[in-house]
Scaffold this active site. Structure first.
Site, PDB file in Angstrom:
ATOM      1  N   GLU A 254       0.890  -1.176   0.000  1.00  0.00           N
ATOM      2  CA  GLU A 254       0.000   0.000   0.000  1.00  0.00           C
ATOM      3  C   GLU A 254       0.917   1.211   0.000  1.00  0.00           C
ATOM      4  OE1 GLU A 254      -3.670  -2.120   0.140  1.00  0.00           O
ATOM      5  OE2 GLU A 254      -3.126  -0.061  -0.325  1.00  0.00           O
TER       6      GLU A 254
ATOM      7  N   CYS B 255      -2.246   8.974   2.366  1.00  0.00           N
ATOM      8  CA  CYS B 255      -1.902   8.499   1.018  1.00  0.00           C
ATOM      9  C   CYS B 255      -3.028   8.767   0.037  1.00  0.00           C
ATOM     10  CB  CYS B 255      -1.634   7.006   1.063  1.00  0.00           C
ATOM     11  SG  CYS B 255      -3.043   6.116   1.734  1.00  0.00           S
TER      12      CYS B 255
END
Ligand SMILES: NC(=O)c1ccc[n+]([C@@H]2O[C@H](COP(=O)([O-])OP(=O)(O)OC[C@H]3O[C@@H](n4cnc5c(N)ncnc54)[C@H](O)[C@@H]3O)[C@@H](O)[C@H]2O)c1
Ligand SMILES: O=C[C@H](O)CS(=O)(=O)O
Length: 503
Positions: free
Chosen positions: A273, A307
């Site tokens: 990720e 993110c």
């Protein structure tokens, strides 16, 4: 926030200093194989509050030998866990989730003390983190296989799913609780033990999770937390030890590539990720007030340190001035301060390096013609507080267009039409999340399908939930977390051919 004791003026390194109800949640030992331990050589490193630099705690500084013991303890505990039923795993994960909910305030206070985000956001992260344990307590009971029509009459074919085995997690500082449970919940539901290395800036949330895992009755060895100021050393053990069959990493793309290479020598399964560069598109038929609120929620959550933050804001030319003006008014009203202040909307950045990256992006943009519509400087509070900022007149040649700022800066780009903005939005090696506001149903479907990202938010700036698959494409990562897909990353598929059955 740490309080100095009156008589000594020394920091109060106790749970009371953090305002914790349950002092046992502030742990300064690592949790390895079911034991709370120091580093073999007694070394420790400091955890400091980003709001004021005060010392929050110190934790053990582990090396490869201790991490190897955590891996071996996980392997020793695995057979019993592998033999447990989904229902038995579900009960423990559910209990762990319930304990998180019961200690929500303490967990949030610990998180704000080490990471800096406003308490209201920290409470939200604890709820989010708990939701993954709740979700995977349910998934544990639904790990199904298949039966397949055999090609020969005397055969029967079945497919079963089995736990992959000892797994490792390396997690970031920006969501120090949720990024752990998003992995550990899936691994344990699948029947796989996990060794976690949290970010060196924020290990206390991970250690508090270990306290609650122990209280929930998770057998020793199945969940270990190893803290270290040397991520490279610990990472080398987690990626190099052949007992570890799976590595799940959340963090920067650069580090993800290093870990992926290191895992190749023992052919480990890898979930990544990674970084993002999210486009946020506002079409001329959008509800502008809703788009402003959605952008504020996406861009300034965790001071822009997520993110999935909007990183490039594309506004159709006919509404650009109106949107920019509305956004600037809202951003100027945002309150900046320590996360423990209930009135605060934005806390500090994690460190001075983060401040320098924001200033580099701002300086480059202004040198190339961008203008500041709000903010634009370090905050008067000093330290790592930065003014929430809006830039206008931003162009694609600026660093802020191609790099993830990871800070509270909203750069507004103008565009003319759908084809143009899709091409520009997709012109990046990243592909984690995209957002757009518009109401024409045909365009909504066309744009949602055309955007190159694992996640698309339509008329919303917040997409985070345990029920949906979270992950990116291109250089934003591999695999999906949460949802019905998340447990698959911790399972192996086995096909059994039963032959010679007669008939
Ligand atoms: N996609 C996601 O879900 C997600 C979530 C959070 C953060 N991120 C990304 O992470 C970045 C910011 O977080 P960060 O600064 O903590 O990232 P980072 O990559 O610097 O660190 C992440 C973790 O990796 C460890 N690490 C660093 N170098 C290592 C090495 N050589 N070997 C082993 N471990 C190592 C760190 O100690 C930390 O635990 C941003 O790019 C952000 O987009 C992505
Ligand atoms: O920063 C990365 C996190 O994964 C963001 S979210 O909280 O999962 O949306």
């Amino acid at each position: 926030m740490k309080s100095a004791t009156a008589e000594t003026n020394a920091p109060d390194l106790t749970a009371a200093g953090l305002g914790l109800e349950d002092a046992a949640l502030l742990r300064d030992r690592c949790f390895v194989g079911g034991h709370w331990m120091e580093a073999d050589d007694g070394r420790r490193f400091e955890i400091r509050n980003p709001a004021d630099g005060s010392l929050v705690a110190t934790v053990p500084d582990l090396g490869r030998a201790e991490v190897r013991r955590a891996i071996e303890a996980a392997n020793a505990a695995w057979p019993q866990w592998r033999a447990s039923t989904g229902k038995q795993r579900a009960a423990i994960l559910r209990k762990w989730a319930d304990l998180m909910a019961a200690h929500r305030e303490d967990l949030a206070r610990l998180l704000t003390a080490e990471q800096g985000k406003p308490l209201k956001e920290a409470r939200g992260e604890i709820d989010y983190a708990m939701s993954f344990l709740e979700w995977f307590s349910e998934e544990a009971k639904r790990i199904y296989g298949d039966t397949i029509p055999a090609p020969h009459g005397d055969q029967r074919i079945v497919v079963i799913k089995q736990p992959i085995g000892v797994s490792a997690a390396i997690t970031p500082w920006n969501f120090p609780s949720a990024m752990i449970t998003r992995k550990a919940g899936a691994a344990l539901a699948a029947g796989s033990p996990m060794v976690v290395k949290p970010a060196e800036q924020t290990p206390l949330s991970a250690l508090a999770l270990a306290v609650l895992a122990e209280r929930a009755g998770l057998p020793a060895g199945l969940f270990s937390v190893v803290t270290s100021s040397s991520p490279q050393e610990v990472g080398a053990e987690l990626t190099g030890n052949s007992i570890v069959r799976k590595v799940s990493f959340t963090g920067s793309t650069a580090v993800g590539k290093i870990l992926m290479r290191q895992c190749a020598d023992t052919v480990k399964r890898v979930s990544l990720e990674l970084g993002g560069n999210a486009p946020f598109i506002v079409f001329d038929d959008a509800d502008l007030d809703a788009a402003v609120e959605g952008l504020i929620a996406s861009k300034f959550r965790n001071a822009g340190q997520t993110c999935v933050c909007a990183n490039r804001i594309y506004v159709q030319s006919g509404i650009y001035a109106d949107f920019a003006a509305r956004l600037a008014v809202r951003v100027k009203a945002m309150r900046v301060g320590a996360g423990t202040d209930p009135e605060v909307d934005q806390g500090p950045l994690i460190d001075e390096a983060a401040m320098r990256k924001v200033e580099t992006h701002l300086g480059d943009a202004r040198a190339k013609g961008a203008a500041v519509a709000a903010g634009g400087s370090r905050h008067a509070l000093g330290g790592t507080f930065f003014e929430p900022t809006v830039l206008t007149g931003v162009s694609d040649d600026m660093l802020i267009a191609s790099e993830e700022t990871f800070g509270p800066v909203a750069p507004l780009f103008s565009f003319e039409d759908e084809a143009e903005v899709i091409a520009r939005a997709n012109a990046t090696p990243f592909g984690l999340c995209s957002y757009f506001y518009g109401r024409d149903i045909g365009r909504v479907w066309r744009v949602a399908e055309a955007l190159e990202s694992g996640i698309v938010g339509v008329n919303t700036g917040i997409i985070s939930t345990d029920v949906a698959p979270f992950g990116g494409i291109k250089e934003s990562g591999l695999g999906r977390e949460g949802s019905k897909y998340g447990v698959e990353d911790y399972l192996e598929v086995k096909y059994i051919c039963l032959a010679g059955l007669g008939g």
